[in-house]
Design an enzyme around this catalytic site. Sequence first.
Site, PDB file in Angstrom:
ATOM      1  CG  ASP A   1      -0.211   0.079   2.556  1.00  0.00           C
ATOM      2  OD1 ASP A   1      -0.813   0.610   3.523  1.00  0.00           O
ATOM      3  OD2 ASP A   1       0.947  -0.371   2.641  1.00  0.00           O
TER       4      ASP A   1
ATOM      5  CG  ASP B   1       4.013   0.093   1.518  1.00  0.00           C
ATOM      6  OD1 ASP B   1       3.803   1.042   2.297  1.00  0.00           O
ATOM      7  OD2 ASP B   1       3.491  -1.027   1.647  1.00  0.00           O
TER       8      ASP B   1
ATOM      9  CG  HIS C   1       7.283   0.463   9.586  1.00  0.00           C
ATOM     10  ND1 HIS C   1       7.391   0.191  10.934  1.00  0.00           N
ATOM     11  CD2 HIS C   1       6.802   1.729   9.503  1.00  0.00           C
ATOM     12  CE1 HIS C   1       7.004   1.230  11.637  1.00  0.00           C
ATOM     13  NE2 HIS C   1       6.640   2.186  10.809  1.00  0.00           N
ATOM     14  CG  ASP C   2       6.096  -1.586   4.501  1.00  0.00           C
ATOM     15  OD1 ASP C   2       5.349  -0.775   3.942  1.00  0.00           O
ATOM     16  OD2 ASP C   2       5.779  -2.194   5.545  1.00  0.00           O
TER      17      ASP C   2
ATOM     18  CG  ASN D   1       0.452   3.503   4.140  1.00  0.00           C
ATOM     19  OD1 ASN D   1       0.303   3.495   5.363  1.00  0.00           O
ATOM     20  ND2 ASN D   1       1.403   2.822   3.538  1.00  0.00           N
TER      21      ASN D   1
ATOM     22  CB  THR E   1       4.621  -4.237   2.978  1.00  0.00           C
ATOM     23  OG1 THR E   1       4.267  -3.679   1.702  1.00  0.00           O
ATOM     24  CG2 THR E   1       5.782  -5.205   2.816  1.00  0.00           C
TER      25      THR E   1
ATOM     26  CG  PHE F   1      -1.874   1.598   9.278  1.00  0.00           C
ATOM     27  CD1 PHE F   1      -1.679   1.091   7.998  1.00  0.00           C
ATOM     28  CD2 PHE F   1      -2.816   2.602   9.455  1.00  0.00           C
ATOM     29  CE1 PHE F   1      -2.401   1.580   6.917  1.00  0.00           C
ATOM     30  CE2 PHE F   1      -3.547   3.102   8.381  1.00  0.00           C
ATOM     31  CZ  PHE F   1      -3.343   2.585   7.107  1.00  0.00           C
ATOM     32  CG  ASN F   2       0.365  -2.858   7.371  1.00  0.00           C
ATOM     33  OD1 ASN F   2      -0.091  -1.869   6.775  1.00  0.00           O
ATOM     34  ND2 ASN F   2       1.632  -3.216   7.292  1.00  0.00           N
TER      35      ASN F   2
HETATM   36  O1  RIB Z   1       2.469   0.292  10.726  1.00  0.00           O
HETATM   37  C1  RIB Z   1       3.351   0.460   9.652  1.00  0.00           C
HETATM   38  C2  RIB Z   1       2.810  -0.172   8.408  1.00  0.00           C
HETATM   39  O2  RIB Z   1       1.567   0.449   8.050  1.00  0.00           O
HETATM   40  C3  RIB Z   1       3.725   0.020   7.190  1.00  0.00           C
HETATM   41  O3  RIB Z   1       3.541  -1.051   6.310  1.00  0.00           O
HETATM   42  C4  RIB Z   1       3.198   1.283   6.588  1.00  0.00           C
HETATM   43  O4  RIB Z   1       3.496   1.382   5.182  1.00  0.00           O
HETATM   44  C5  RIB Z   1       1.720   1.108   6.781  1.00  0.00           C
HETATM   45  O5  RIB Z   1       1.223   0.286   5.741  1.00  0.00           O
HETATM   46 CA    CA Z   2       2.822  -0.548   4.014  1.00  0.00          CA
END
Ligand code: RIB
Ligand code: CA
Length: 314
Positions: free
Chosen positions: A11, A16, A243-244, A41, A127, A169-170
Site C-alpha cells: 500500500d 512500501d 518498516h516495509d 496508507n 506490507t 496499522f496494517n
Molecule cells: O504500521 C506500519 C505499516 O503500516 C507500514 O507497512 C506502513 O506502510 C503502513 O502500511
Molecule cells: Ca505498508
Amino acid sequence: MAGKPILIDCDPGQDDAVMLLLAMASPEELDILGITTVAGNVPLALTQRNARLMCELGGQPGLKVFAGCARPLVRGLITAEEVHGRTGIDGFEIYEPTMPLQPQHGVDFIIETLLAADDDAITVVPTGPLTNVAMAMVKEPKVLPKIREIVLMGGAMREGGNTSPSAEFNILVDPHAAHVVFRCGRPITVLGLDLTHQALTTPQRSRDIGGIGNKAGTVVQRMLEFYNRHDIEKYGSEGGPLHDPCTIAYLLRPDLFRGKHVNVEVEIQAELTMGATVVDFWGVTDRPRNANWLHKIDDAGFYDLLVERLARLP
Ligand code: RIB
Ligand code: CA
C-alpha cells in the site's frame, strides 16, 4: 539461478516504495512475479499509481502491477495521510506513470499465480493490510499449499500500537483479514513494530542514501525526509522507522534477523483492542506456534544492505 519467486502485496506509502526498490535491485535473489496493491496508507487509486511510479523509478516498467481490494473485508477503510501525505508518497514529484495497470483484479492474479505453481513454491510478501491475501485464501483455498512462506510487516507486542493503543496499522485496518492469514496454516514470518522500530533512518543514514548519487538514492532520501518527520515528532526518536523494506531484507539476508516461533492471534471481538496481535512469546498457552516472530535486527547491517542495493538502481 533464477531468484526466489515472490508475490508482493503493498500500500505505497513511502516505506512500501523503498521496499519495492530494494526488491527490484535484487534480481539474482528475488523473482518478482507481480505486485498487487491494496487500500491502506492511502486509497487504492493512489497505492496502485504509486506502485507503478516506483517500478518506473526502479527502471522496471515491465513489472506487472495490479489493483486489489479497495476496502477491508468488514470494517471501513482507515488511511494514514497524516503520516504519508495526501499522495501517499509525499517527497516524490508525482506524475502520471506511463506503464499500464494490469486489468486483472489483484486477488485473481494472486489466485491464478499460486494455482499455476508447485506446492511450497511461492513466497508472499504483504506490507499493507492483508485484505487481498485473505480474499485469495477464502475465494480459492487450493492456493494454500502453493505458499512457501508469508513474510509480512504488521503487528506489535511490547511496542504497543501505532494507530490505536494496542494495534499496528496494517492489522488494525483489516483485522478480519489478518485473522484469516494468521490462521491459514502456512509458514508465516512476522516483522512487527518491535522489530521495525529498531530500524531508524537517522540523519547520517539519510545522508548515506542521498549520497549514493543516483536518482533512486536522491528520491528515497526526499521521500524519507517527509515520511520520517511524523514518527520523529511522535516518539522523539533519532529517525523514522523503515518498516516495509525489512521484509525484503529478511529474504536477502536472514542472518541480520533473530526470531522465535510463537503463537500469534488477532483480536477481532473487542472494539477497545481490535486488531491487537496477541503474541504468546513465552509459550504460556498451548496455542499452535503459527508464526516466526522476528524480534531483533542488525540495523547497521540492514542500512548497509539498503545503500548497497539502491546504488544498483538507475
Ligand atoms: O504500521 C506500519 C505499516 O503500516 C507500514 O507497512 C506502513 O506502510 C503502513 O502500511
Ligand atoms: Ca505498508
